[in-house]
Design a protein around this motif. Structure first.
Motif, PDB file in Angstrom:
ATOM      1  N   HIS A  27       0.834  -1.208   0.000  1.00 60.64           N
ATOM      2  CA  HIS A  27       0.000   0.000   0.000  1.00 60.64           C
ATOM      3  C   HIS A  27       0.865   1.253   0.000  1.00 60.64           C
ATOM      4  CE1 HIS A  27      -2.568   3.156   1.717  1.00 60.64           C
ATOM      5  NE2 HIS A  27      -3.526   2.545   1.034  1.00 60.64           N
ATOM      6  N   ASP A  28       1.898   1.287   0.855  1.00 60.93           N
ATOM      7  CA  ASP A  28       2.823   2.429   0.892  1.00 60.93           C
ATOM      8  C   ASP A  28       3.548   2.589  -0.437  1.00 60.93           C
ATOM      9  OD1 ASP A  28       2.033   2.851   3.495  1.00 60.93           O
ATOM     10  OD2 ASP A  28       3.876   2.019   4.379  1.00 60.93           O
ATOM     11  N   PHE A  29       3.985   1.461  -1.007  1.00 59.06           N
ATOM     12  CA  PHE A  29       4.655   1.485  -2.310  1.00 59.06           C
ATOM     13  C   PHE A  29       3.728   2.080  -3.377  1.00 59.06           C
ATOM     14  CE2 PHE A  29       5.313  -0.457  -6.443  1.00 59.06           C
ATOM     15  CZ  PHE A  29       6.657  -0.211  -6.682  1.00 59.06           C
ATOM     16  N   LEU A  30       2.473   1.648  -3.388  1.00 52.41           N
ATOM     17  CA  LEU A  30       1.516   2.132  -4.390  1.00 52.41           C
ATOM     18  C   LEU A  30       1.243   3.620  -4.225  1.00 52.41           C
ATOM     19  CD1 LEU A  30      -0.916  -0.902  -4.395  1.00 52.41           C
ATOM     20  CD2 LEU A  30       0.726  -0.270  -6.184  1.00 52.41           C
ATOM     21  N   HIS A  31       1.230   4.088  -2.988  1.00 57.22           N
ATOM     22  CA  HIS A  31       1.057   5.522  -2.740  1.00 57.22           C
ATOM     23  C   HIS A  31       2.202   6.303  -3.403  1.00 57.22           C
ATOM     24  CE1 HIS A  31       0.138   9.255  -0.686  1.00 57.22           C
ATOM     25  NE2 HIS A  31       1.408   9.313  -0.294  1.00 57.22           N
ATOM     26  N   HIS A  32       3.422   5.845  -3.197  1.00 60.57           N
ATOM     27  CA  HIS A  32       4.578   6.504  -3.811  1.00 60.57           C
ATOM     28  C   HIS A  32       4.571   6.336  -5.334  1.00 60.57           C
ATOM     29  CE1 HIS A  32       6.327   7.654  -0.032  1.00 60.57           C
ATOM     30  NE2 HIS A  32       6.247   6.410   0.409  1.00 60.57           N
ATOM     31  N   ALA A  33       4.169   5.161  -5.801  1.00 58.86           N
ATOM     32  CA  ALA A  33       4.112   4.914  -7.246  1.00 58.86           C
ATOM     33  C   ALA A  33       3.135   5.873  -7.921  1.00 58.86           C
ATOM     34  CB  ALA A  33       3.710   3.466  -7.523  1.00 58.86           C
ATOM     35  N   ALA A  34       1.998   6.134  -7.282  1.00 58.65           N
ATOM     36  CA  ALA A  34       1.004   7.048  -7.852  1.00 58.65           C
ATOM     37  C   ALA A  34       1.522   8.482  -7.906  1.00 58.65           C
ATOM     38  CB  ALA A  34      -0.292   6.981  -7.047  1.00 58.65           C
ATOM     39  N   ALA A  47      -5.801  -4.302  -7.669  1.00 59.02           N
ATOM     40  CA  ALA A  47      -5.333  -5.547  -8.283  1.00 59.02           C
ATOM     41  C   ALA A  47      -3.944  -5.909  -7.768  1.00 59.02           C
ATOM     42  CB  ALA A  47      -5.339  -5.422  -9.805  1.00 59.02           C
ATOM     43  N   VAL A  48      -3.061  -4.918  -7.663  1.00 56.31           N
ATOM     44  CA  VAL A  48      -1.712  -5.172  -7.145  1.00 56.31           C
ATOM     45  C   VAL A  48      -1.801  -5.687  -5.712  1.00 56.31           C
ATOM     46  CG1 VAL A  48       0.475  -4.103  -6.460  1.00 56.31           C
ATOM     47  CG2 VAL A  48      -0.556  -3.535  -8.675  1.00 56.31           C
ATOM     48  N   LEU A  49      -2.621  -5.065  -4.882  1.00 60.52           N
ATOM     49  CA  LEU A  49      -2.773  -5.515  -3.496  1.00 60.52           C
ATOM     50  C   LEU A  49      -3.294  -6.946  -3.424  1.00 60.52           C
ATOM     51  CD1 LEU A  49      -4.221  -2.324  -1.787  1.00 60.52           C
ATOM     52  CD2 LEU A  49      -1.931  -3.297  -1.484  1.00 60.52           C
ATOM     53  N   MET A  50      -4.200  -7.302  -4.302  1.00 57.01           N
ATOM     54  CA  MET A  50      -4.739  -8.662  -4.317  1.00 57.01           C
ATOM     55  C   MET A  50      -3.666  -9.671  -4.713  1.00 57.01           C
ATOM     56  SD  MET A  50      -7.326 -10.588  -3.712  1.00 57.01           S
ATOM     57  CE  MET A  50      -8.707  -9.484  -3.673  1.00 57.01           C
ATOM     58  N   VAL A  51      -2.861  -9.338  -5.715  1.00 52.75           N
ATOM     59  CA  VAL A  51      -1.795 -10.246  -6.150  1.00 52.75           C
ATOM     60  C   VAL A  51      -0.754 -10.408  -5.047  1.00 52.75           C
ATOM     61  CG1 VAL A  51       0.067 -10.583  -7.830  1.00 52.75           C
ATOM     62  CG2 VAL A  51      -2.188  -9.812  -8.602  1.00 52.75           C
ATOM     63  N   VAL A  52      -0.363  -9.317  -4.417  1.00 52.63           N
ATOM     64  CA  VAL A  52       0.584  -9.396  -3.293  1.00 52.63           C
ATOM     65  C   VAL A  52       0.012 -10.297  -2.201  1.00 52.63           C
ATOM     66  CG1 VAL A  52       1.618  -8.082  -1.384  1.00 52.63           C
ATOM     67  CG2 VAL A  52       1.762  -7.215  -3.731  1.00 52.63           C
TER      68      VAL A  52
END
Length: 133
Positions: A27-34, A47-52
């Motif tokens: 979740h933190d990674f996705l925040h920075h990625a966005a 989707a990324v969170l579900m795969v992780v």
């Protein structure tokens, strides 16, 4: 090959709540990625969170050793890698409605554009998945 714009590597500890912790890291990674680059579609972070979640759960459930979560932001996808100590390949199972599972690998295939397995030098494996971004 172009270097990824953002990378995180974290061990997945078998104590506590490993899947919840891995989701928090993702979740933190996705925040920075966005902040680096918005996802092309609003549902891609979920989707990324579900795969992780699926990959980490399987690493904990089907192995006895440690695991590592690796995430990389690329131009059009996020690479999700979970390394564990088992040499056994991940294989889809027939989904069952009796609570014994079988849906995870099918879900991963549906949410990603590419998956493959790499064997490690110490006898384990890394499951690699590319999720659209």
């Amino acid at each position: 090959m172009v270097s990824p714009a953002l990378v995180v590597d974290r061990p997945v500890l078998r104590t506590g709540r490993p899947t919840t912790t891995a989701r928090g890291v993702a979740h933190d990674f996705l925040h920075h990625a966005a902040q680096v680059r918005e996802p092309a579609r609003a549902e891609y972070p979920d989707a990324v969170l579900m795969v992780v979640t699926e990959l980490v759960t399987n690493a904990i459930r089907h192995t006895d050793g440690s695991a590592v979560l690796h995430l990389e932001l690329h131009d059009d996808h996020i690479e999700i890698r979970v390394t564990d100590t088992s040499p056994e390949p991940a294989e889809p199972r027939l989904p069952r409605t009796d609570g014994t599972g079988g849906y995870g690998w099918h879900l991963i295939d549906h949410l990603t554009t590419r998956t493959h397995t790499e064997h490690t030098s110490y006898g384990g494996k890394t499951i690699c998945a590319h999720a659209p971004w």
